[in-house]
Design a protein around this motif. Structure first.
Motif, PDB file in Angstrom:
ATOM      1  N   SER A 460       0.847  -1.193   0.000  1.00 18.74           N
ATOM      2  CA  SER A 460       0.000   0.000   0.000  1.00 18.74           C
ATOM      3  C   SER A 460       0.882   1.242   0.000  1.00 18.74           C
ATOM      4  O   SER A 460       1.965   1.262   0.599  1.00 18.74           O
ATOM      5  CB  SER A 460      -0.917   0.006   1.225  1.00 18.74           C
ATOM      6  OG  SER A 460      -0.150   0.011   2.412  1.00 18.74           O
ATOM      7  N   GLU A 478      -9.304  11.619  -3.461  1.00 17.74           N
ATOM      8  CA  GLU A 478      -8.946  10.213  -3.279  1.00 17.74           C
ATOM      9  C   GLU A 478      -8.352   9.959  -1.904  1.00 17.74           C
ATOM     10  O   GLU A 478      -7.579   9.012  -1.730  1.00 17.74           O
ATOM     11  CB  GLU A 478      -7.943   9.795  -4.362  1.00 17.74           C
ATOM     12  CG  GLU A 478      -8.353  10.124  -5.783  1.00 17.74           C
ATOM     13  CD  GLU A 478      -9.576   9.352  -6.253  1.00 17.74           C
ATOM     14  OE1 GLU A 478      -9.868   8.295  -5.662  1.00 17.74           O
ATOM     15  OE2 GLU A 478     -10.250   9.803  -7.205  1.00 17.74           O
ATOM     16  N   PHE A 483      -4.383   2.849  -2.187  1.00 24.08           N
ATOM     17  CA  PHE A 483      -3.775   2.417  -3.444  1.00 24.08           C
ATOM     18  C   PHE A 483      -2.712   1.358  -3.165  1.00 24.08           C
ATOM     19  O   PHE A 483      -2.036   1.392  -2.139  1.00 24.08           O
ATOM     20  CB  PHE A 483      -3.143   3.612  -4.176  1.00 24.08           C
ATOM     21  CG  PHE A 483      -4.141   4.598  -4.700  1.00 24.08           C
ATOM     22  CD1 PHE A 483      -4.633   4.476  -5.992  1.00 24.08           C
ATOM     23  CD2 PHE A 483      -4.591   5.651  -3.910  1.00 24.08           C
ATOM     24  CE1 PHE A 483      -5.555   5.392  -6.488  1.00 24.08           C
ATOM     25  CE2 PHE A 483      -5.509   6.571  -4.401  1.00 24.08           C
ATOM     26  CZ  PHE A 483      -5.994   6.432  -5.693  1.00 24.08           C
ATOM     27  N   LYS A 485       0.581  -1.116  -4.992  1.00 24.94           N
ATOM     28  CA  LYS A 485       1.505  -1.365  -6.096  1.00 24.94           C
ATOM     29  C   LYS A 485       2.071  -2.763  -5.964  1.00 24.94           C
ATOM     30  O   LYS A 485       2.076  -3.347  -4.866  1.00 24.94           O
ATOM     31  CB  LYS A 485       2.606  -0.308  -6.124  1.00 24.94           C
ATOM     32  CG  LYS A 485       3.487  -0.249  -4.895  1.00 24.94           C
ATOM     33  CD  LYS A 485       4.508   0.877  -5.049  1.00 24.94           C
ATOM     34  CE  LYS A 485       5.376   0.999  -3.793  1.00 24.94           C
ATOM     35  NZ  LYS A 485       6.379   2.091  -3.915  1.00 24.94           N
ATOM     36  N   VAL A 554      -8.893  -0.092  -9.497  1.00 26.57           N
ATOM     37  CA  VAL A 554      -7.781   0.354  -8.653  1.00 26.57           C
ATOM     38  C   VAL A 554      -8.294   0.752  -7.279  1.00 26.57           C
ATOM     39  O   VAL A 554      -7.715   0.388  -6.241  1.00 26.57           O
ATOM     40  CB  VAL A 554      -7.042   1.535  -9.322  1.00 26.57           C
ATOM     41  CG1 VAL A 554      -6.019   2.141  -8.363  1.00 26.57           C
ATOM     42  CG2 VAL A 554      -6.353   1.064 -10.596  1.00 26.57           C
ATOM     43  N   ARG A 555      -9.399   1.491  -7.240  1.00 30.59           N
ATOM     44  CA  ARG A 555      -9.961   1.925  -5.957  1.00 30.59           C
ATOM     45  C   ARG A 555     -10.419   0.730  -5.124  1.00 30.59           C
ATOM     46  O   ARG A 555     -10.381   0.774  -3.898  1.00 30.59           O
ATOM     47  CB  ARG A 555     -11.137   2.877  -6.191  1.00 30.59           C
ATOM     48  CG  ARG A 555     -10.742   4.196  -6.855  1.00 30.59           C
ATOM     49  CD  ARG A 555     -11.932   5.130  -6.938  1.00 30.59           C
ATOM     50  NE  ARG A 555     -11.598   6.391  -7.596  1.00 30.59           N
ATOM     51  CZ  ARG A 555     -11.853   6.646  -8.876  1.00 30.59           C
ATOM     52  NH1 ARG A 555     -12.461   5.725  -9.636  1.00 30.59           N
ATOM     53  NH2 ARG A 555     -11.511   7.804  -9.395  1.00 30.59           N
ATOM     54  N   THR A 560      -3.421  -2.095 -10.117  1.00 30.00           N
ATOM     55  CA  THR A 560      -2.586  -0.946  -9.770  1.00 30.00           C
ATOM     56  C   THR A 560      -2.697   0.145 -10.832  1.00 30.00           C
ATOM     57  O   THR A 560      -3.106  -0.109 -11.972  1.00 30.00           O
ATOM     58  CB  THR A 560      -1.113  -1.374  -9.654  1.00 30.00           C
ATOM     59  OG1 THR A 560      -0.645  -1.806 -10.948  1.00 30.00           O
ATOM     60  CG2 THR A 560      -0.955  -2.509  -8.655  1.00 30.00           C
ATOM     61  N   LEU A 561      -2.291   1.347 -10.460  1.00 29.58           N
ATOM     62  CA  LEU A 561      -2.261   2.443 -11.428  1.00 29.58           C
ATOM     63  C   LEU A 561      -1.275   2.150 -12.557  1.00 29.58           C
ATOM     64  O   LEU A 561      -1.512   2.522 -13.707  1.00 29.58           O
ATOM     65  CB  LEU A 561      -1.881   3.749 -10.722  1.00 29.58           C
ATOM     66  CG  LEU A 561      -2.939   4.389  -9.813  1.00 29.58           C
ATOM     67  CD1 LEU A 561      -2.356   5.583  -9.074  1.00 29.58           C
ATOM     68  CD2 LEU A 561      -4.169   4.795 -10.613  1.00 29.58           C
TER      69      LEU A 561
END
Length: 609
Positions: A460, A478, A483, A485, A554-555, A560-561
């Motif tokens: 996170s 946001e 989030f 990764k 993603v949310r 992931t972004l």
């Protein structure tokens, strides 16, 4: 002097030059020495077609046997009478002969090779392989005894239908070539690791093997020696029943094997390249369990919209996206929901990827003249209710499918384009009249597959405002979102995550954009309105973009972004997502003032939309 069927030629300075000269003189491909040595030993020592002594007496070598057809390498200096005599002799033995040319010296070398001695009995059966990891590339040849790779006992796998039986027999078989073991090992590794494609790519000095896992090409093994390229490619072509002597034109074929009790198909495509033939194998699990729409589509609104489209009595549904984006899986999920004893469902596919009980499935056979449009016309005489067309790639297929949709049938098909709105332009480019599209089209589904971030090792973090801005997001909006990764720090080291083998991702999830046709949209399509206008009208009707769906995942912590950026972030996609947001926020959330469509912030309190 080396004699050919037509004229004598001077001795060539090298074997390769001699082979090329014979090809030019007789107008037929001539097999290489490595192909004879690796492919002919098994059938020769088994006396396939003729006794071993007779093959040596003739100076010919059996290479491949399938369905009563025997491929035989014969000397390039044979005349028509000698070829005819061998064909008649094999016909009496129950085989139809297919003769390929080879240099007499290479045939003599292959025919004088000694049969391998049986391997000593082993005390333990071969153990199943563990799942392939993403660690440093491993060697494929260290225990196969292939000259020039590593020392070891020459081993080989019999060409049986079950790949796991092949692997278990590798330690005791002594009747085949180690190249067979090598190729079987590649296939088993791909199936075990869950790969969707295998790429066999000749390079200038090596042979590279890559797997596509979760949509990304990855190297699992060390590169093979360049000298193995002809043998490996020929072995795969034999398994796919392709012409091993044809190296100048692309070929398509199929390999079918059993793996852990399931039928597995490998769709094989060969392509001539500068360094040799590149081969791509697409893995198809025809016995795979079908996923329902509940498992495929996470968004409830998108799932409900697609169900409503699939329940219509007639019309056409288009599913668009690149190769490998899950279009067929979505269509099969729709068919499974419509599958009922009271409905006649027929499909035409190339190839048939899944088997569904109660549905008539037809395989395209272009060699016999059975293509998509021909099958569709035949379906119309079979009292159909629902039709599935594997792919719409030409005007004839598109017009036939639309005509079926206009005459009271539900037609589902796939199309290659970037997003839902551009499918209209794609049909127009094919030559389909816009009024026919507007009258028949129910909706368009565009989809992609994103890699799921591994839940066991994901990290996170809080993205900075610049990173969020690339996706049209504001950090102030946001603050409540967590989030994640991917964790790839220990990918090539020991102690990596056991769930994802250090890749950071495990599995894939679908992203959907569903354009539902309305009267307003149909009128715009009939007037040939540009794609940008159609996209804006669809957004006004509530369509969620691919980028918007991906950011929602993603949310929710599914991806992931970085993965969204890799697959979905484009200038047009970002503009469409911004337009979608602006259409959904025509009232200021802070002061309640009314806003214009093109305002990015409230002019009264300066709150961003």
């Amino acid at each position: 002097m080396t004699l050919t069927p037509s004229r004598p030629v001077p001795e060539a300075s090298s074997e390769e030059q001699q082979r090329l000269e014979v090809e030019l003189l007789v107008g037929e491909p001539v097999l290489q020495a490595t192909e004879l040595q690796t492919l002919g030993q098994d059938l020769l020592f088994r006396g396939k077609g003729l006794p071993e002594a007779r093959w040596r007496e003739l100076g010919a070598l059996p290479l491949q046997e399938a369905k009563g057809r025997l491929v035989v390498a014969v000397p390039s200096n044979w005349g028509a009478q000698q070829r005819q005599s061998l064909s008649e002799e094999l016909q009496r033995a129950g085989f139809n002969a297919e003769l390929k040319l080879a240099l007499a010296t290479n045939l003599t070398t292959a025919l004088t090779a000694k049969a391998p001695t049986p391997a000593p009995e082993v005390s333990k059966p071969a153990q199943p392989r563990p799942p392939a990891s993403f660690n440093a590339p491993r060697s494929l040849t260290k225990d196969l005894g292939i000259p020039g790779t590593a020392e070891g006992q020459l081993q080989e796998v019999a060409d049986v239908e079950d790949l796991e039986i092949n692997a278990a027999a590798a330690s005791s078989s002594a009747n085949a070539s180690p190249i067979i073991s090598l190729v079987d090992r590649i296939l088993i590794e791909a199936l075990t690791s869950g790969a969707s494609d295998i790429h066999v790519e000749p390079q200038e000095n090596t042979l590279e093997i890559r797997f596509r896992l979760d949509g990304v090409l990855q190297k699992h093994f060390e590169d093979l020696p360049k000298s193995l390229t002809p043998a490996v490619t020929s072995r795969i072509k034999i398994m796919a029943e392709l012409d091993i002597a044809e190296r100048r034109l692309p070929q398509d074929g199929r390999i079918r094997r059993m793996f852990r009790g399931r039928k597995m198909d490998f769709r094989v495509s060969t392509l001539p390249s500068r360094n040799g033939e590149k081969i791509c194998l697409r893995l198809l699990d025809s016995g795979a369990t079908q996923l329902g729409l509940e498992s495929l589509i996470t968004d409830a609104d998108a799932r409900r919209t697609l169900r409503e489209l699939g329940s219509k009595p007639y019309g056409m549904i288009l599913v668009t996206g690149p190769t490998g984006s899950g279009k067929s899986t979505t269509l099969y999920a729709l068919l499974a929901e419509r599958n009922d004893p009271g409905i006649n469902i027929s499909t035409v596919e190339d190839p048939i990827e899944y088997t569904l009980h109660g549905i008539t499935q037809t395989q395209v056979n272009r060699e016999k003249g059975l293509d998509f449009s021909t099958a569709l016309r035949a379906f119309m005489r079979q009292d159909p209710d629902v039709l599935l067309v594997g792919e719409t790639r030409d005007l004839e297929t598109a017009k036939t499918a639309i005509e079926a949709a206009l005459t009271g049938h539900l037609v589902m098909t796939t199309l290659h384009c970037n997003d839902a709105a551009s499918a209209i332009a794609r049909l127009d480019e094919m030559g389909v009249e816009p009024f026919m599209v507007s009258a028949s089209l129910l909706g368009i589904v565009s989809q992609r597959l994103l890699r799921r971030v591994c839940t066991a090792c994901r990290i996170s973090y809080t993205p900075n405002p610049e990173e969020l801005a690339r996706f049209g997001l504001l950090s102030s909006h946001e603050t409540t979102v967590t989030f994640f990764k991917a964790n790839t720090q220990n990918r090539n080291q020991e102690g990596c995550c056991p769930a994802c083998s250090g890749a950071g991702y495990k599995g894939r999830i679908g992203v959907y954009e569903i354009l539902r046709m309305t009267d307003t949209l149909a009128a715009a399509v009939a007037k040939r309105q540009p794609t940008d206008v159609l996209r804006r009208m669809a957004l006004e009707n509530g369509m969620k973009t691919l980028l918007g769906y991906g950011l929602q995942l993603v949310r929710e912590g599914h991806t992931t972004l970085a993965e969204v950026e890799r697959m979905l972030l484009t200038d047009s996609g970002l503009e469409a997502e911004r337009r979608s947001k602006s259409l959904s926020t025509l009232t200021c959330s802070n002061c309640g003032a009314g806003l214009h469509d093109d305002w990015l912030e409230c002019p009264y309190c300066l709150t961003s939309r």
